[in-house]
Design a protein around this motif. Structure first.
Motif, PDB file in Angstrom:
ATOM      1  N   SER A  85       0.817  -1.216   0.000  1.00 34.43           N
ATOM      2  CA  SER A  85       0.000   0.000   0.000  1.00 34.43           C
ATOM      3  C   SER A  85       0.846   1.259   0.000  1.00 34.43           C
ATOM      4  O   SER A  85       0.329   2.364  -0.220  1.00 34.43           O
ATOM      5  CB  SER A  85      -0.942   0.008   1.214  1.00 34.43           C
ATOM      6  OG  SER A  85      -0.215  -0.156   2.420  1.00 34.43           O
ATOM      7  N   CYS A  86       2.149   1.130   0.250  1.00 29.43           N
ATOM      8  CA  CYS A  86       3.058   2.280   0.189  1.00 29.43           C
ATOM      9  C   CYS A  86       3.485   2.591  -1.249  1.00 29.43           C
ATOM     10  O   CYS A  86       4.028   3.663  -1.514  1.00 29.43           O
ATOM     11  CB  CYS A  86       4.315   2.009   1.021  1.00 29.43           C
ATOM     12  SG  CYS A  86       4.059   2.031   2.814  1.00 29.43           S
ATOM     13  N   CYS A  87       3.259   1.652  -2.157  1.00 32.51           N
ATOM     14  CA  CYS A  87       3.767   1.805  -3.519  1.00 32.51           C
ATOM     15  C   CYS A  87       2.967   2.826  -4.314  1.00 32.51           C
ATOM     16  O   CYS A  87       1.753   2.958  -4.138  1.00 32.51           O
ATOM     17  CB  CYS A  87       3.732   0.460  -4.239  1.00 32.51           C
ATOM     18  SG  CYS A  87       4.813  -0.784  -3.481  1.00 32.51           S
ATOM     19  N   LEU A  88       3.670   3.530  -5.198  1.00 32.10           N
ATOM     20  CA  LEU A  88       3.018   4.475  -6.091  1.00 32.10           C
ATOM     21  C   LEU A  88       2.101   3.712  -7.049  1.00 32.10           C
ATOM     22  O   LEU A  88       2.462   2.619  -7.513  1.00 32.10           O
ATOM     23  CB  LEU A  88       4.061   5.260  -6.885  1.00 32.10           C
ATOM     24  CG  LEU A  88       5.011   6.151  -6.073  1.00 32.10           C
ATOM     25  CD1 LEU A  88       6.104   6.719  -6.977  1.00 32.10           C
ATOM     26  CD2 LEU A  88       4.244   7.277  -5.403  1.00 32.10           C
ATOM     27  N   PRO A  89       0.928   4.250  -7.336  1.00 33.62           N
ATOM     28  CA  PRO A  89       0.004   3.536  -8.235  1.00 33.62           C
ATOM     29  C   PRO A  89       0.565   3.430  -9.651  1.00 33.62           C
ATOM     30  O   PRO A  89       1.182   4.363 -10.167  1.00 33.62           O
ATOM     31  CB  PRO A  89      -1.262   4.408  -8.194  1.00 33.62           C
ATOM     32  CG  PRO A  89      -0.791   5.773  -7.793  1.00 33.62           C
ATOM     33  CD  PRO A  89       0.384   5.549  -6.878  1.00 33.62           C
ATOM     34  N   THR A  90       0.328   2.275 -10.262  1.00 33.71           N
ATOM     35  CA  THR A  90       0.755   2.045 -11.641  1.00 33.71           C
ATOM     36  C   THR A  90      -0.458   2.115 -12.553  1.00 33.71           C
ATOM     37  O   THR A  90      -1.430   1.373 -12.332  1.00 33.71           O
ATOM     38  CB  THR A  90       1.422   0.659 -11.782  1.00 33.71           C
ATOM     39  OG1 THR A  90       2.538   0.585 -10.875  1.00 33.71           O
ATOM     40  CG2 THR A  90       1.897   0.433 -13.205  1.00 33.71           C
ATOM     41  N   PRO A  91      -0.450   2.985 -13.558  1.00 33.41           N
ATOM     42  CA  PRO A  91      -1.613   3.116 -14.449  1.00 33.41           C
ATOM     43  C   PRO A  91      -1.926   1.806 -15.169  1.00 33.41           C
ATOM     44  O   PRO A  91      -1.017   1.078 -15.592  1.00 33.41           O
ATOM     45  CB  PRO A  91      -1.185   4.201 -15.451  1.00 33.41           C
ATOM     46  CG  PRO A  91      -0.083   4.947 -14.751  1.00 33.41           C
ATOM     47  CD  PRO A  91       0.617   3.937 -13.898  1.00 33.41           C
ATOM     48  N   ASN A  92      -3.210   1.498 -15.287  1.00 27.34           N
ATOM     49  CA  ASN A  92      -3.703   0.329 -16.028  1.00 27.34           C
ATOM     50  C   ASN A  92      -3.125  -0.982 -15.508  1.00 27.34           C
ATOM     51  O   ASN A  92      -2.907  -1.932 -16.275  1.00 27.34           O
ATOM     52  CB  ASN A  92      -3.381   0.467 -17.522  1.00 27.34           C
ATOM     53  CG  ASN A  92      -3.970   1.731 -18.133  1.00 27.34           C
ATOM     54  OD1 ASN A  92      -5.086   2.119 -17.797  1.00 27.34           O
ATOM     55  ND2 ASN A  92      -3.213   2.377 -18.999  1.00 27.34           N
ATOM     56  N   GLN A  93      -2.865  -1.034 -14.211  1.00 27.67           N
ATOM     57  CA  GLN A  93      -2.331  -2.260 -13.620  1.00 27.67           C
ATOM     58  C   GLN A  93      -3.468  -3.234 -13.358  1.00 27.67           C
ATOM     59  O   GLN A  93      -4.395  -2.941 -12.595  1.00 27.67           O
ATOM     60  CB  GLN A  93      -1.595  -1.940 -12.315  1.00 27.67           C
ATOM     61  CG  GLN A  93      -0.900  -3.146 -11.701  1.00 27.67           C
ATOM     62  CD  GLN A  93      -0.163  -2.779 -10.414  1.00 27.67           C
ATOM     63  OE1 GLN A  93      -0.546  -1.849  -9.723  1.00 27.67           O
ATOM     64  NE2 GLN A  93       0.903  -3.506 -10.103  1.00 27.67           N
ATOM     65  N   ALA A  94      -3.432  -4.402 -13.978  1.00 31.24           N
ATOM     66  CA  ALA A  94      -4.511  -5.385 -13.843  1.00 31.24           C
ATOM     67  C   ALA A  94      -4.373  -6.192 -12.558  1.00 31.24           C
ATOM     68  O   ALA A  94      -5.358  -6.513 -11.908  1.00 31.24           O
ATOM     69  CB  ALA A  94      -4.521  -6.314 -15.055  1.00 31.24           C
TER      70      ALA A  94
END
Length: 282
Positions: free
Chosen positions: A187-196
């Protein structure tokens, strides 16, 4: 027969100072919160029975216990209001009004003290967050709560992402055999666009990196600062919530005081009628 000069104007036998509107408005007002209090107690008992004894022990107060206690107090308070308004009982109504006034003043005092002693409040929040980090893997609900908070506020740890060394599984010590050694939760990780599919190992080894390197993969700012910033940027919303909590209490206090006054006037009228019923000039 003529009325004695100076005597008060006579009222009909069916006259009453007690307003049905005030009486039943207060009754249904309390009935609503009476039902809510029973739901709170039921939810608290269910949550307590479904949890282990040590569940959420890191928090200042077990939410289930807090829910039960608040629900019971609300039940007793609204019981006084319901029965007092329905039976026109001055003692119960005054008890209801007094207790509700005390609750309102305590909430007001807590808000003022929290603002005045904001540093101590911040320290207490920091202590709670650190304890939550320590018990992160001990309870699934606590784990989900922390993950939700870190994703919602875009933060990691209390002061910084390195606070996760407080947890035995994420600790960076050489003798830590955990596969999550020196890591942080996903939950600390930066969001990755279009991550399935969520990469739950994205925080692997992040505590070993400096702030600049780690900031490319995870949030490095602590949740305390983020929470403070969120509060400052949502003061109007929080003020509206506080006002929404205060208005029902003030309405309850006002209605109960009006009804008590009306009941007292009605008692005086009944006593007057009894005393002067045999008066030939009445």
């Amino acid at each position: 027969m003529a009325r004695r000069p100076g005597a008060p104007a006579a009222y009909g036998e069916d006259f009453s100072f007690v307003s049905p509107l005030v009486k039943y408005l207060l009754f249904f007002f309390n009935m609503l919160f009476w039902v809510i209090s029973m739901v709170m107690v039921a939810v608290g008992v269910y949550a307590r029975l479904m949890k282990h004894a040590a569940a959420l022990a890191c928090l200042a107060v077990d939410p289930a216990i807090l829910l039960i206690v608040v629900g019971i107090l609300m039940f007793l308070l609204t019981f006084c209001g319901c029965i007092g308004s329905l039976r026109e009982n001055i003692c119960l109504l005054q008890t209801f009004s007094l207790c509700l006034t005390i609750v309102f003043l305590l909430q007001l005092a807590a808000g003022v003290l929290g603002f005045v002693f904001s540093d101590k409040a911040r320290g207490k929040v920091s202590e709670i967050i650190n304890n939550a980090i320590v018990h992160y893997r001990d309870d699934l609900d606590l784990q989900n709560l922390i993950d939700f908070g870190q994703k919602k506020f875009g933060c990691c740890g209390g002061i910084s992402y390195k606070d996760w060394s407080l947890n035995m599984y994420f600790n960076c010590s050489e003798d830590n055999p955990s596969r999550e050694r020196c890591s942080v939760p996903y939950s600390c990780c930066l969001p990755t666009p279009n991550q399935a599919v969520i990469n739950t190992m994205c925080g692997q080894g992040m505590q070993a990196l400096d702030y600049l390197e780690a900031s490319k993969v995870i949030y490095t700012n602590g949740c305390i600062d983020r929470l403070v910033n969120w509060i400052h940027s949502n003061l109007f919303v929080l003020g509206g919530v506080a006002l929404g909590l205060a208005i029902p209490q003030l309405v309850g206090i006002l209605l109960s005081m009006i009804l008590v006054s009306q009941i007292k006037d009605q008692i005086k009228l009944q006593l007057y009628n009894q005393q002067h019923r045999a008066d030939p000039w009445y």
